[in-house]
Motif scaffolding. Structure first.
Motif, PDB file in Angstrom:
ATOM      1  N   VAL A 240     -31.846  30.483  25.904  1.00 55.62           N
ATOM      2  CA  VAL A 240     -30.858  29.419  25.696  1.00 55.62           C
ATOM      3  C   VAL A 240     -29.464  30.046  25.728  1.00 55.62           C
ATOM      4  N   THR A 241     -28.616  29.552  26.602  1.00 57.91           N
ATOM      5  CA  THR A 241     -27.281  30.146  26.756  1.00 57.91           C
ATOM      6  C   THR A 241     -26.167  29.302  26.139  1.00 57.91           C
ATOM      7  N   TRP A 242     -26.389  28.008  25.983  1.00 59.76           N
ATOM      8  CA  TRP A 242     -25.396  27.138  25.328  1.00 59.76           C
ATOM      9  C   TRP A 242     -25.925  26.857  23.923  1.00 59.76           C
ATOM     10  N   THR A 243     -25.416  27.622  22.945  1.00 55.40           N
ATOM     11  CA  THR A 243     -25.995  27.628  21.602  1.00 55.40           C
ATOM     12  C   THR A 243     -25.265  26.737  20.614  1.00 55.40           C
ATOM     13  N   LEU A 244     -24.116  26.187  20.978  1.00 57.86           N
ATOM     14  CA  LEU A 244     -23.345  25.382  20.025  1.00 57.86           C
ATOM     15  C   LEU A 244     -24.155  24.237  19.406  1.00 57.86           C
ATOM     16  N   PRO A 245     -25.044  23.545  20.150  1.00 53.40           N
ATOM     17  CA  PRO A 245     -25.822  22.481  19.496  1.00 53.40           C
ATOM     18  C   PRO A 245     -26.609  22.955  18.286  1.00 53.40           C
ATOM     19  N   ALA A 246     -27.072  24.206  18.266  1.00 55.64           N
ATOM     20  CA  ALA A 246     -27.819  24.709  17.107  1.00 55.64           C
ATOM     21  C   ALA A 246     -26.917  24.778  15.882  1.00 55.64           C
ATOM     22  N   TYR A 247     -25.676  25.191  16.061  1.00 57.97           N
ATOM     23  CA  TYR A 247     -24.738  25.291  14.949  1.00 57.97           C
ATOM     24  C   TYR A 247     -24.334  23.904  14.457  1.00 57.97           C
ATOM     25  N   GLN A 248     -24.146  22.975  15.391  1.00 56.92           N
ATOM     26  CA  GLN A 248     -23.832  21.606  14.979  1.00 56.92           C
ATOM     27  C   GLN A 248     -24.992  20.990  14.218  1.00 56.92           C
ATOM     28  N   LEU A 249     -26.211  21.232  14.696  1.00 53.42           N
ATOM     29  CA  LEU A 249     -27.390  20.738  13.989  1.00 53.42           C
ATOM     30  C   LEU A 249     -27.481  21.319  12.586  1.00 53.42           C
ATOM     31  N   ALA A 250     -27.242  22.625  12.466  1.00 53.81           N
ATOM     32  CA  ALA A 250     -27.319  23.272  11.159  1.00 53.81           C
ATOM     33  C   ALA A 250     -26.320  22.652  10.189  1.00 53.81           C
ATOM     34  N   LEU A 251     -25.096  22.406  10.660  1.00 48.36           N
ATOM     35  CA  LEU A 251     -24.075  21.807   9.800  1.00 48.36           C
ATOM     36  C   LEU A 251     -24.467  20.392   9.388  1.00 48.36           C
TER      37      LEU A 251
ATOM     38  N   VAL B 174     -33.778  27.096  15.345  1.00 48.94           N
ATOM     39  CA  VAL B 174     -34.094  28.252  16.181  1.00 48.94           C
ATOM     40  C   VAL B 174     -33.405  28.145  17.535  1.00 48.94           C
ATOM     41  N   VAL B 175     -32.736  29.232  17.924  1.00 47.91           N
ATOM     42  CA  VAL B 175     -32.221  29.381  19.286  1.00 47.91           C
ATOM     43  C   VAL B 175     -33.179  30.313  20.023  1.00 47.91           C
ATOM     44  N   PRO B 176     -33.984  29.802  20.928  1.00 50.88           N
ATOM     45  CA  PRO B 176     -34.944  30.659  21.626  1.00 50.88           C
ATOM     46  C   PRO B 176     -34.246  31.606  22.611  1.00 50.88           C
ATOM     47  N   ASP B 177     -34.908  32.691  22.934  1.00 51.91           N
ATOM     48  CA  ASP B 177     -34.445  33.529  24.041  1.00 51.91           C
ATOM     49  C   ASP B 177     -34.359  32.680  25.301  1.00 51.91           C
TER      50      ASP B 177
END
Length: 377
Positions: free
Chosen positions: A159-170, A154-157
């Motif tokens: 949060v402006t630097w979202t790349l860690p969420a995509y790295q975590l998902a991968l 989840v990227v909460p409202d």
């Protein structure tokens, strides 16, 4: 910004509050741009500088970030190190007060104390390796054991630097695939209109294809609300998951003596001889190390002009967002200028900057790379 009418001493006593990327980039830049005209002082209670982007890979066995002793970094750059925290700025006195109740004078102050992470939701798991790593480690163990095959990122409202969420998902998708290929499911939910929106159209399209190839379900344009440890609302729908992992939110330092916004981020625009660089400030919405370093370089350029040292006539422009996604096919380098991300959006398997570190900095990254070379000799 500094008062242009005030005569500055030579050498200039520049106090830097903080021990992170922005603070150390400012320290290195002072040594490169005005080496003989400043006396740098670094105030931080932190003993070591840790390269935080590597914390993303730590739970997956990719190694822990190295700790660089700050006393050695300060000594290499001719700086006095004060092991304390700044708790108040006294602009009229040109001094700061520390947690130990010491008064430290400055001619110019750079506030680079960073921001504090805190959980966005009461339920679920906040991904914060520095303060609560055990929660995510337990979730990863459950995924590996087949007890929690569906993980929602989840990227909460806010949060402006979202790349860690995509790295975590991968990484979670790869972890699940290696243990239970047919059962694991990863869902990523984000308020962004498209994946990694800040990097522009080209990066968004490439990342969307990458996530699809990894069988990661992506829901953009939603505002997730984690209601329980295994349930959330997003886009008017309920979603269940075995584990829900959310990026944390950030709060500014709210230093006494300095104006701040509702979230504690500082604005030193009208404070003579005081600058803010990095996540502590409200000047840029995206809180990311590479941008923090660029702000620090811009601050030092202004100080250099005040000292009469050679420096660009204008602050560096534009600010450029850089990041790396680690994939099965190797790292992918992402770059975009913040003032026109779509026109400058770049996605490449080849390095787009050097050294090709996760946090791109003009001076700190080469310095740390030099320390690594020395350590291997």
């Amino acid at each position: 910004m500094p008062s242009e009418g005030r005569t500055l001493p030579d050498p200039l006593r520049v106090v830097i509050a903080g021990g992170g990327v922005a603070a150390l980039e400012a320290l290195a830049a002072l040594g490169a741009v005005v080496p003989c005209r400043v006396t740098p002082v670094l105030i931080t209670k932190t003993i070591n500088f840790r390269y935080r982007p590597l914390l993303l890979g730590e739970p997956f066995g990719h190694g822990a970030p190295r700790a660089y002793p700050l006393d050695g970094i300060a000594a290499d750059h001719g700086a006095e190190l004060i092991a304390d925290d700044v708790v108040e700025v006294m602009p009229d006195m040109h001094a700061v007060r520390t947690a130990g109740d010491a008064l430290v004078p400055y001619d110019v102050l750079i506030v680079a104390t960073g921001a504090r992470a805190y959980p966005a939701f009461q339920d679920g798991i906040a991904f914060d390796r520095e303060t609560s790593p055990e929660d995510f480690d337990e979730a990863l163990a459950d995924l590996g054991a087949g007890l929690a095959p569906h993980v929602a990122i989840v990227v909460p409202d806010g949060v402006t630097w979202t790349l860690p969420a995509y790295q975590l998902a991968l990484q979670i998708a790869a972890w699940g695939r290696s243990h239970h290929a047919s059962a694991s499911v990863v869902t990523l939910l984000t308020p962004e209109r498209k994946p990694l929106e800040a990097f522009g159209e080209t990066v968004s399209l490439e990342v969307a294809d990458l996530l699809e190839a990894e069988r990661i379900v992506v829901r953009t344009g939603v505002h997730p609300d984690v209601v329980t440890a295994t349930a959330l609302r997003a886009g008017g729908r309920w979603l269940g998951a075995d584990r829900i992992v959310a990026l944390p939110l950030l709060q500014g330092p709210r230093l006494l003596g300095l104006p701040h916004d509702a979230h504690g981020f500082l604005d030193t625009t009208n404070i003579p001889d005081v600058h803010v660089a990095g996540d502590a400030g409200c000047a840029t919405a995206i809180k990311q190390g590479g941008l923090a370093a660029q702000q620090a370089d811009a601050v030092v350029a202004r100080i250099a002009r005040r000292c009469g040292a050679p420096a660009p006539a204008h602050d560096p422009e534009p600010m450029v967002l850089r990041g790396i996604l680690d994939t099965r096919s190797g790292p992918r380098f992402l770059r975009a200028a913040l003032d026109d991300p779509d026109a400058t959006s770049t996605f490449s398997p080849e390095p787009l900057w050097w050294p090709p570190t996760a946090v791109a900095t003009r001076r700190l990254a080469p310095y740390l790379a030099g320390l690594e070379v020395t350590a291997r000799v």
